[in-house]
Design an enzyme around this catalytic site. Structure first.
Site, PDB file in Angstrom:
ATOM      1  N   MET A   1      79.305  91.588  13.485  1.00 33.62           N
ATOM      2  CA  MET A   1      78.879  92.349  12.309  1.00 33.62           C
ATOM      3  C   MET A   1      77.910  93.425  12.716  1.00 33.62           C
ATOM      4  O   MET A   1      76.976  93.197  13.491  1.00 33.62           O
ATOM      5  CB  MET A   1      78.230  91.398  11.293  1.00 33.62           C
ATOM      6  CG  MET A   1      77.796  92.069  10.006  1.00 33.62           C
ATOM      7  SD  MET A   1      79.220  92.731   9.100  1.00 33.62           S
ATOM      8  CE  MET A   1      78.403  93.963   8.079  1.00 33.62           C
TER       9      MET A   1
ATOM     10  N   ASN B   1      75.248  95.049  11.783  1.00 35.93           N
ATOM     11  CA  ASN B   1      73.912  95.271  11.255  1.00 35.93           C
ATOM     12  C   ASN B   1      73.149  96.238  12.157  1.00 35.93           C
ATOM     13  O   ASN B   1      72.980  95.961  13.346  1.00 35.93           O
ATOM     14  CB  ASN B   1      73.142  93.948  11.198  1.00 35.93           C
ATOM     15  CG  ASN B   1      73.983  92.816  10.661  1.00 35.93           C
ATOM     16  OD1 ASN B   1      74.521  92.907   9.575  1.00 35.93           O
ATOM     17  ND2 ASN B   1      74.100  91.754  11.437  1.00 35.93           N
TER      18      ASN B   1
ATOM     19  N   GLU C   1      81.560  97.491  17.073  1.00 29.04           N
ATOM     20  CA  GLU C   1      80.343  97.394  16.260  1.00 29.04           C
ATOM     21  C   GLU C   1      79.434  98.595  16.486  1.00 29.04           C
ATOM     22  O   GLU C   1      78.766  99.068  15.560  1.00 29.04           O
ATOM     23  CB  GLU C   1      79.597  96.098  16.569  1.00 29.04           C
ATOM     24  CG  GLU C   1      80.419  94.834  16.379  1.00 29.04           C
ATOM     25  CD  GLU C   1      81.111  94.754  15.033  1.00 29.04           C
ATOM     26  OE1 GLU C   1      80.532  95.209  14.028  1.00 29.04           O
ATOM     27  OE2 GLU C   1      82.233  94.224  14.976  1.00 29.04           O
TER      28      GLU C   1
ATOM     29  N   GLU D   1      86.067 100.402   8.871  1.00 36.53           N
ATOM     30  CA  GLU D   1      86.730  99.449   9.753  1.00 36.53           C
ATOM     31  C   GLU D   1      87.847 100.075  10.582  1.00 36.53           C
ATOM     32  O   GLU D   1      87.988  99.786  11.763  1.00 36.53           O
ATOM     33  CB  GLU D   1      87.255  98.263   8.942  1.00 36.53           C
ATOM     34  CG  GLU D   1      86.163  97.398   8.335  1.00 36.53           C
ATOM     35  CD  GLU D   1      85.181  96.837   9.360  1.00 36.53           C
ATOM     36  OE1 GLU D   1      85.458  96.883  10.575  1.00 36.53           O
ATOM     37  OE2 GLU D   1      84.114  96.362   8.937  1.00 36.53           O
TER      38      GLU D   1
END
Length: 859
Positions: A274, A276, A307, A329
């Protein structure tokens, strides 16, 4: 809970009304220590939100999923939590132009990988915390406005147990017992993050000097559980990280905007990773406890770069709502592969992309739930399910086509303009297309309608006419579309002609032409007059997204000479096309298995070989005629053992064949060989049976009744770790016993005691292809249980159960009818639940068609 499933209409209304100036979040995580069985376990969360309202006097709501709320204050006025909080929303009335909301809540630790996940390491008893929010689980940790287009800066502080370290998006420091973090740039709620615990933490740094003389310094960090520290190859993680930062700085012309760059490898993670900002999280399985192939290192590098691409595509510039989820994405998936090939040692990354990622897309795009890349996302449940092969892999494939269509330089310049114009903001599809139209000079409206706003996959087939002298008089590309999605799209493709030219019989490309395929038939004028080909490969170099078909002569060549194709990408494309023929019931499963047995041993690309093994096993389990399965399994086991013994000692090919042999072993001789390899009484020269390979051998031994509970307990004692526990749980559930299956079913369906990782392991062990009759009673139980499971459990666990326990191994018309009966009787069930059942039904119908094709071939 009422209102938990936020709709797009509600989000649009709230975004029109509110603007958020900033968050202050204060968490007290000192309650994380102690007995894991003490439930419910909560932590204190205090949030201050400063926001503006465009219509003073209007009403709105904040989001919070929490067991209880202690206090709520709006603009200095205390509100009654019992009146304004319903379990998922806080009602806000009579708003002012400028507002301050303070919420003091008790939030729950998670065991499902959603929100603030709490993990206790069985090896040493240490507790580890991390957060996972996408698409809407930050509201499980602090009160907020949970939608991507209400961005704001965040200031955070955390109180944690003594001796712990805490990380968040910004740089943190421990001041008077409190971890305080630098304010972030404006970001969306779903990419805020925390990690806390006694993590093993390694540091490095990255420095970049730009053309104008300015220098950017980025502190780098990487962390994992202490128990994994001996296996943590952080040097390679940092190497790929630095290569990626160089690559994206070179191509994006926008300095990394989020300060530090920490990467946390965390336990029981539901996703691959993920994005972040400043604290990227990954599943800890990317830390390899045993020997793995280069494909595993390539896969990790690809995820690191995927990522990282999100720091620009998704974090810096974010979609307004989940309809345009693809804007982040698809781009990250494409840019990950692009950077992998352009910046790292994995120069064959496009082969993996063609073979593995696109296989995911082709499957998803042929399901009844297929959707345009730009999807219609009505609510958060829709969003959760649309993290799929369309959004990621098809979108990335289409972007690769777009690069071929507009040119790489124009594509990258368009991206650079897009970042600079929309930094820290939110966009829609049109914002990106307008930038690309400027740089390419192309009208992308037609392209966008065809590729982004329609669903389904086209098939491209060559049609060759030869002269009496053996030259091409006409070569055309035929385009077809399924009846359900009849759109014919513009494709920029390369058509390659192959023949034997070398003395060793190698098949090599001797002619190539690029052409725009438009409509049902396109003639490739450039190839007229070429010598007759033995193989015509449409979509050579994998420029577009399509299913490749073959003319009869090309297919005959592949049946005899597939292993002679020298180019690894061309070979991978042919394998992918043959697998699609098998899934479409146009090639018998036994023929595909035969091709794998004949040619897989010559495959040089280890990632392609691993995919071939997975496809061959799937062909055997799902598409082979039931009365041929035993013979097919015996042939695959024989072939795998032969290649295992022929492989270079200690090579990654040897390891790959060893794992495949374990997957297909079923007769007593093969199972006893696995057992002797475990015991050390048999050896294969160069094969190191390390701990991970031991578990790979133990699962089939358990499934066939050779490894009992005591043997599995002894293995856990040997590997008494979190990873070992997951392996043991899977093997225990794999045993061929009615009592074992009943217990596994109860643990997953009737109880919520297991963590997400152990639910996943139990389901994987439960569903053994060799145990079809044993699993038969659970078909009816499945349909009786799933609506209740969906209503009572978190969406992640609900998805795991509904997908993982569908009775796909009860592959009969009876099961298909039972599925149809459930769908008919539950037309008002949650749309996301119906979608999962519809997808499983489609897979089952495909299975039955494949079995009919294979049965006909054997008669």
């Amino acid at each position: 809970m009422p209102g938990e499933n936020l709709t797009r209409d509600e989000a649009q209304e709230r975004a029109a009304l509110l603007s958020v100036d900033g968050y202050e979040v204060s968490l007290d995580l000192r309650s994380a220590l102690g007995d894991i069985e003490a439930e419910p376990r909560t932590f204190r969360s205090v949030t201050t939100i400063r926001f503006r309202c465009a219509e003073p006097g209007a009403a709105s709501f904040a989001d919070l999923l929490a067991p209880s709320v202690t206090a709520v204050s709006l603009n200095g006025k205390d509100l009654d939590p019992g009146e304004v909080f319903d379990g998922s929303r806080i009602r806000l009335e009579d708003l002012r132009a400028d507002n301050e909301l303070v919420v003091d809540a008790q939030c729950a630790y998670s065991r499902t990988g959603e929100g603030m996940h709490r993990f206790v390491d069985p090896e040493d008893g240490e507790v580890y915390l991390y957060t996972q929010y996408e698409p809407a689980d930050s509201r499980r940790v602090f009160a907020n406005f949970e939608q991507p287009d209400l961005k704001a800066p965040f200031r955070c502080e955390v109180r944690a147990p003594e001796g712990w370290t805490v990380w968040s998006n910004g740089v943190g420091e421990l001041v008077d017992g409190v971890w305080r973090f630098a304010e972030t740039k404006p970001i969306s709620t779903y990419i805020t993050a925390f990690a806390a615990g006694p993590y093993h933490y390694v540091t490095d740094s990255y420095t970049r000097t730009f053309d104008d003389g300015t220098t950017l310094e980025i502190p780098l960090g990487a962390m994992c559980r202490k128990g994994l520290a001996p296996h943590f190859d952080s040097d390679d993680v940092f190497l790929v990280t630095k290569q990626g930062l160089d690559f994206f700085h070179d191509h994006f012309d926008f300095p990394y905007p989020f300060g530090k760059y920490d990467q946390a490898f965390v336990p029981e993670y539901n996703l691959g990773a993920m994005e972040n900002p400043g604290l990227v999280t990954f599943r800890e399985e990317f830390i390899f406890r045993g020997k793995v192939t280069q494909a595993s290192y390539e896969g990790r590098a690809n995820v690191i770069l995927h990522e990282m691409a999100h720091m620009w595509f998704g974090d810096l510039v974010t979609m307004e709502w989940w309809d345009d989820l693809w804007l982040k994405e698809s781009f990250a998936d494409f840019m990950g592969a692009f950077a992998l090939v352009g910046a790292t040692r994995f120069e064959n990354g496009w082969i993996t992309f063609a073979n593995r990622r696109k296989a995911w897309a082709y499957r998803a795009d042929q399901l009844p739930s297929t959707h345009p890349i730009t999807a219609d996302i009505r609510d958060l449940q829709d969003a959760k399910l649309n993290f799929d092969g369309i959004t990621y892999a098809k979108g990335a494939s289409v972007l690769k086509q777009l690069v071929a269509y507009v040119g790489q330089d124009a594509f990258l310049e368009g991206a650079r303009r897009y970042f600079k114009r929309n930094a820290y903001g939110n966009t829609r599809l049109g914002d990106l297309l307008s930038a690309l139209e400027e740089t390419s000079g192309r009208d992308l409206a037609t392209w966008s309608r065809a590729w982004l706003q329609t669903a389904g996959v086209n098939s491209l087939t060559p049609q060759v006419i030869l002269s009496a002298e053996g030259h091409v008089t006409e070569l055309a590309v035929l385009q077809e579309a399924p009846e359900s999605h009849p759109e014919l799209r513009p494709h920029r493709v390369a058509v390659g002609l192959y023949r034997r030219e070398d003395a060793d019989g190698s098949l090599v490309r001797y002619a190539r032409a690029e052409v725009d395929v438009v409509g049902p038939r396109t003639v490739v004028d450039e190839l007229v007059g070429a010598d007759a080909p033995e193989l015509v490969l449409v979509n050579d170099d994998d420029l577009t997204y399509c299913k490749i078909r073959f003319d009869e002569n090309s297919l005959a060549t592949l049946r005899e000479r597939l292993g002679d194709i020298t180019d690894p990408l061309a070979r991978a494309l042919c394998w992918s096309a043959l697998w699609n023929l098998t899934r479409d019931a146009l090639m018998p499963a036994r023929d595909f298995v035969g091709l794998v047995l004949r040619f897989a041993g010559r495959e040089s690309d280890i990632g392609v070989l691993q995919m071939l093994h997975a496809w061959a096993h799937s062909a055997l389990v799902h598409y082979a005629a039931p009365d041929w399965r035993a013979e097919g399994g015996r042939l695959l086991a024989q072939g795998a053992l032969k290649e295992l013994r022929l492989a270079e000692p200690g090579s990654q090919h040897q390891l790959t064949w060893a794992r495949f042999f374990a997957t297909v072993a079923s007769d007593q001789a093969d199972l006893h060989l696995l057992l002797h390899l475990l015991e050390g009484t048999a050896k294969v020269d160069g094969l190191d049976v390390d701990q991970e390979l031991r578990w790979a051998f133990l699962e089939p031994l358990a499934a066939h009744g050779v490894a009992d509970e005591s043997l599995l307990a002894a293995e856990l004692a040997r590997d008494d770790t979190a990873s070992g526990k997951r392996h043991q749980v899977r093997c225990l559930a794999a045993r061929p016993s009615a009592a074992v299956k009943a217990q596994a079913w109860a643990q997953v369906v009737e109880s919520d005691a297991l963590s997400n990782a152990l639910v996943e392991a139990t389901i994987a062990g439960f569903t053994q292809p060799s145990q079809r009759e044993l699993l038969a009673p659970y078909a009816a139980k499945y349909f009786a249980a799933i609506e209740r499971v969906w209503a009572e459990r978190s969406i992640q666990i609900g998805m795991d159960v509904v997908k993982g326990l569908f009775p796909s191994l009860r592959d009969s018309q009876e099961t298909l009818d039972a599925t149809d009966a459930w769908l008919t009787a539950h037309e008002d069930a949650a749309p996301a639940l119906r979608r999962l059942v519809l997808e499983a039904r489609d897979d089952l119908a495909r299975t039955l068609r494949g079995q009919a094709c294979d049965t006909a071939a054997g008669s």
